[in-house]
Design a protein around this motif. Structure first.
Motif, mmCIF file in Angstrom:
data_model
loop_
_atom_site.group_PDB
_atom_site.id
_atom_site.type_symbol
_atom_site.label_atom_id
_atom_site.label_comp_id
_atom_site.label_asym_id
_atom_site.label_seq_id
_atom_site.Cartn_x
_atom_site.Cartn_y
_atom_site.Cartn_z
ATOM 1 N N CYS A 54 0.466 7.066 8.667
ATOM 2 C CA CYS A 54 0.509 7.013 7.203
ATOM 3 C C CYS A 54 0.678 5.609 6.647
ATOM 4 C CB CYS A 54 1.644 7.882 6.693
ATOM 5 S SG CYS A 54 1.291 9.605 6.968
ATOM 6 N N ASP A 55 1.297 4.705 7.420
ATOM 7 C CA ASP A 55 1.656 3.416 6.816
ATOM 8 C C ASP A 55 0.482 2.588 6.292
ATOM 9 O OD1 ASP A 55 4.781 3.184 7.305
ATOM 10 O OD2 ASP A 55 3.840 4.156 9.029
ATOM 11 N N PRO A 56 -0.611 2.464 7.071
ATOM 12 C CA PRO A 56 -1.735 1.704 6.504
ATOM 13 C C PRO A 56 -2.285 2.344 5.229
ATOM 14 C CG PRO A 56 -2.159 2.264 8.822
ATOM 15 C CD PRO A 56 -0.872 2.908 8.440
ATOM 16 N N LEU A 57 -2.199 3.673 5.142
ATOM 17 C CA LEU A 57 -2.689 4.358 3.945
ATOM 18 C C LEU A 57 -1.795 4.054 2.745
ATOM 19 C CD1 LEU A 57 -3.563 7.833 5.507
ATOM 20 C CD2 LEU A 57 -5.144 6.041 4.809
ATOM 21 N N VAL A 58 -0.478 4.114 2.986
ATOM 22 C CA VAL A 58 0.461 3.820 1.897
ATOM 23 C C VAL A 58 0.261 2.375 1.431
ATOM 24 C CG1 VAL A 58 2.905 3.581 1.296
ATOM 25 C CG2 VAL A 58 2.142 5.490 2.712
ATOM 26 N N ASP A 59 0.093 1.457 2.403
ATOM 27 C CA ASP A 59 -0.097 0.051 2.043
ATOM 28 C C ASP A 59 -1.371 -0.148 1.234
ATOM 29 O OD1 ASP A 59 2.210 -0.562 3.314
ATOM 30 O OD2 ASP A 59 1.274 -1.200 5.184
ATOM 31 N N ALA A 60 -2.364 0.716 1.460
ATOM 32 C CA ALA A 60 -3.616 0.591 0.718
ATOM 33 C C ALA A 60 -3.531 1.303 -0.629
ATOM 34 C CB ALA A 60 -4.770 1.149 1.541
ATOM 35 N N GLY A 61 -2.367 1.846 -0.945
ATOM 36 C CA GLY A 61 -2.181 2.458 -2.266
ATOM 37 C C GLY A 61 -2.582 3.916 -2.336
ATOM 38 N N ILE A 62 -2.900 4.513 -1.154
ATOM 39 C CA ILE A 62 -3.301 5.915 -1.160
ATOM 40 C C ILE A 62 -2.032 6.780 -1.163
ATOM 41 C CG2 ILE A 62 -4.504 7.706 0.161
ATOM 42 C CD1 ILE A 62 -6.262 5.309 1.218
ATOM 43 N N GLY A 63 -2.084 7.860 -1.905
ATOM 44 C CA GLY A 63 -0.911 8.732 -1.991
ATOM 45 C C GLY A 63 -0.037 8.370 -3.187
ATOM 46 N N ALA A 64 -0.303 7.196 -3.777
ATOM 47 C CA ALA A 64 0.453 6.808 -4.967
ATOM 48 C C ALA A 64 -0.026 7.665 -6.136
ATOM 49 C CB ALA A 64 0.215 5.334 -5.267
ATOM 50 N N ARG A 65 0.851 7.927 -7.050
ATOM 51 C CA ARG A 65 0.363 8.576 -8.258
ATOM 52 C C ARG A 65 1.165 8.085 -9.435
ATOM 53 N NH1 ARG A 65 2.036 14.859 -7.327
ATOM 54 N NH2 ARG A 65 4.228 14.495 -7.687
ATOM 55 N N GLU A 66 0.618 8.320 -10.581
ATOM 56 C CA GLU A 66 1.218 7.801 -11.793
ATOM 57 C C GLU A 66 2.668 8.287 -11.886
ATOM 58 O OE1 GLU A 66 0.487 8.027 -16.551
ATOM 59 O OE2 GLU A 66 -0.664 9.329 -15.234
ATOM 60 N N ARG A 67 3.558 7.381 -12.283
ATOM 61 C CA ARG A 67 4.965 7.762 -12.389
ATOM 62 C C ARG A 67 5.183 8.403 -13.747
ATOM 63 N NH1 ARG A 67 8.593 2.760 -10.305
ATOM 64 N NH2 ARG A 67 10.093 3.904 -9.045
ATOM 65 N N ARG A 68 5.194 9.734 -13.782
ATOM 66 C CA ARG A 68 5.434 10.427 -15.060
ATOM 67 C C ARG A 68 6.867 10.956 -15.046
ATOM 68 N NH1 ARG A 68 1.394 12.880 -18.281
ATOM 69 N NH2 ARG A 68 2.511 14.853 -18.204
ATOM 70 N N ARG A 69 7.712 10.264 -15.756
ATOM 71 C CA ARG A 69 9.119 10.654 -15.797
ATOM 72 C C ARG A 69 9.537 10.825 -17.251
ATOM 73 N NH1 ARG A 69 12.352 8.480 -11.423
ATOM 74 N NH2 ARG A 69 13.713 7.366 -12.849
ATOM 75 N N LEU A 70 10.170 11.959 -17.513
ATOM 76 C CA LEU A 70 10.565 12.273 -18.890
ATOM 77 C C LEU A 70 12.063 12.024 -19.074
ATOM 78 C CD1 LEU A 70 9.939 13.522 -21.669
ATOM 79 C CD2 LEU A 70 10.319 15.773 -20.631
#
Lengths: 221, 370
Positions: B306-322
């Motif tokens: 998973c680490d190379p994927l995380v480093d490439a920004g995959i799996g990130a999503r918009e931080r929607r916090r209320l």
């Protein structure tokens, strides 16, 4: 349009011989490339899908191994020194021929018997390769890493021997050194980043095939 | 003194949101495997060294991070790979289960040494193994689960690179006989596609294998042309069958002599790459698990890192916090969470949406962008 394929080419010795190969592969760099006063490092070519970068020979391998450049041209000496797992060297370009050798002062060579070595102190640009080479024959090599002017080391007592590239042997002779052992023959290779070879196979593999054809033609000639 | 916060070489802390992205990737892969009937096992981080090595037939001695267990006085090793542990489970505690057994796993693994190209010493490995079969049908299923898992994890531009790990041995044992002392050296040269090196070793007969590597269709055609006496026919037919349903879905390549990380694989192997990620993101293939009675059981599986994927920004999503202002009725925030919101409650009157990195704030029962 997708990112261009970047080919890393080395400054110096190999470049002159590499340019005609690039030309035969249909790659002509922009004018600034051959302009010695140009400070640019990255150059476009007649093919919008290909650009060139000009870096030190050792850095060619590093750029390509990390995937910062997809292809490169570099001497097999550099490949042996780094032993990068992410590099392919699918084509021997048949240029930049020389050899990597152990040399020592003439006076030492006259009485020296390489079979009796157990430990040597060597000045070299290739510490990993040198250590591996001597280790394989049961000799421990203590390496002093230099980036140039290796021939000075024995003269000034920095080390008794050197490991360096030899082509005509003239530089060695002028500095009172003699070649005592050839470690390996060297020639320039086309190198490819492993991931690029897969993920951009449609662009990279035909280029490799083209270079293979050109290099093959040279051998036959 | 160790400077505060300094970690050993190759180790790092993952902070929000990367740690969340990593967890999300792992979850998606495990969920996909679960949908195909793969059930989770969770082997320990360390075990007896003897149990970690020797279970899978590996040509290469593994570098392990070892310690002597003060309790048993035996050598313990931290796992460098979970596949061997799953193999141990399958051959011992689950040996009596009907075959094939489908298992999945996820967890950190440790490498003894980092390299300049792969500086991490701790990696998050997630994968699935099918034990008891290594047929074309089994290979097709494993490859499909791997691709589906990556797609569900949000990985785009996938390249699947097939290889035939035991090809050189097969050829050396048949149409291209070779001095056994040379085999290892030739394999290493083939792995590096070192054309010049092969010529120097007098192994030019193998050069067509280097030249064959490339896009799947062309490579297959070149290999069929090279195939001497039909030694490869059944393998190539199998690859074609496995690749057929994937055409158009992922980029397919074939590299018959790839050996990077295929130390224990048998007839079939594959590596996975993704656009925008500089190295390999996963691999898989068929192998054999050694049982105590000397029997060898076929198995097949895949692992993703998973680490190379995380480093490439995959799996990130918009931080929607209320942001829920101080003193809001907990019932209201509960209702809003049920609608799918992430709520961040102010616990003091002085707290603010900015301080809590919130994208929205609750005003009069409605989420308003900050």
């Amino acid at each position: 349009m997708a990112d261009p394929i970047i080919i890393a080419v080395p400054k110096g010795r190999i470049l002159e011989e590499a340019l005609p190969l690039l030309a035969r592969a249909g790659i002509a760099p922009e004018a600034a490339f051959s302009d010695d006063s140009s400070r640019a490092l990255s150059f476009s070519t007649n093919n919008p899908g290909i650009s060139l970068i000009r870096v030190r020979a050792f850095d060619v391998a590093t750029f390509v191994a990390h995937g910062a450049a997809q292809l490169g041209i570099v001497g097999s000496d550099v490949l042996l020194e780094f032993d990068y797992s992410e590099l392919y060297a699918p084509v021997d370009l048949g240029i930049g021929h020389c050899r990597l050798s152990v040399a020592e002062p003439k006076a030492l060579a006259e009485t020296d018997d390489p079979r009796s070595w157990s430990h040597v102190r060597v000045a070299t640009k290739y510490p990993n390769l040198t250590r591996r080479h001597f280790e394989a024959r049961g000799v421990q090599a203590e390496c002093v890493k230099l980036n140039g002017a290796m021939e000075l080391a024995p003269m000034l007592g920095l080390s008794s021997r050197i490991v360096d590239l030899v082509s005509s042997g003239k530089t060695l002779k002028e500095n009172g050194l003699v070649e005592v052992e050839v470690i390996t023959q060297v020639s320039a290779r086309l190198i490819v980043n492993r991931a690029a070879f897969k993920t951009r196979a449609a662009e990279v593999v035909p280029l490799v095939d083209k270079f293979r054809e050109i290099a093959g033609g040279r051998d036959a000639a | 003194m160790i400077p505060p916060g300094l970690l050993p070489e190759g180790f790092r802390d993952r902070l929000p949101p990367q740690a969340d992205a990593s967890a999300r990737l792992v979850r998606r892969v495990l969920d996909t495997a679960a949908l195909h009937g793969y059930e989770r096992v969770s082997p320990p981080l360390a075990e007896f060294e003897a149990g970690l090595v020797g279970r899978l037939k590996s040509a290469k001695a593994q570098d392990l991070l070892r310690v002597v267990d003060p309790l048993s006085q035996r050598t313990l090793a931290l796992r460098p790979d979970i596949t061997a542990q799953v193999g141990r489970i399958a051959a011992t505690r689950m040996a009596h289960h009907p075959r094939p057994v489908r298992l999945s796993y996820a967890g950190p693994v440790l490498k003894l040494k980092a390299s300049q190209l792969r500086p991490e010493r701790e990696l998050m490995q997630v994968g699935a193994e099918l034990i008891g079969l290594d047929s074309v049908a089994a290979a097709s299923e494993i490859v499909m689960v791997a691709i589906e898992a990556l797609e569900r994890a949000g990985v785009a531009g996938i390249t699947l690179d097939f290889t035939l790990p035991d090809l050189v041995d097969t050829l050396a044992g048949g149409p291209l006989p070779m001095d056994p002392a040379q085999t290892e050296a030739v394999k290493t040269l083939l792995d590096a596609k070192d054309a010049g090196g092969l010529a120097a070793k007098d192994a030019l007969a193998f050069l067509p294998l280097v030249e064959a590597a490339g896009p799947f269709e062309t490579a297959l055609a070149r290999l069929r042309a090279f195939d001497m006496g039909g030694a490869l026919t059944s393998r190539l037919d199998a690859l074609e069958q496995i690749a057929a349903p994937l055409k158009g879905r992922v980029t397919l390549t074939l590299d018959p002599t790839e050996r990077h990380g295929f130390e224990y694989q048998s007839w079939f192997g594959f590596s996975l790459f993704a656009a925008g990620v500089s190295g390999e993101i996963g691999r898989g293939g068929s192998y054999a698990i050694a049982h105590e009675d000397g029997r060898e059981e076929p198995a097949i599986g895949f692992s993703l890192y998973c680490d190379p994927l995380v480093d490439a920004g995959i799996g990130a999503r918009e931080r929607r916090r209320l942001f829920i202002p101080f003193g809001t009725d907990p019932a209201i925030s509960a209702k809003i969470r049920a609608d799918g919101w992430v709520t961040v409650a102010a616990l003091t009157a002085s707290d603010s949406a900015e301080a809590q990195i919130c994208s929205h704030v609750l005003r009069d029962g409605v989420a308003v962008p900050v």
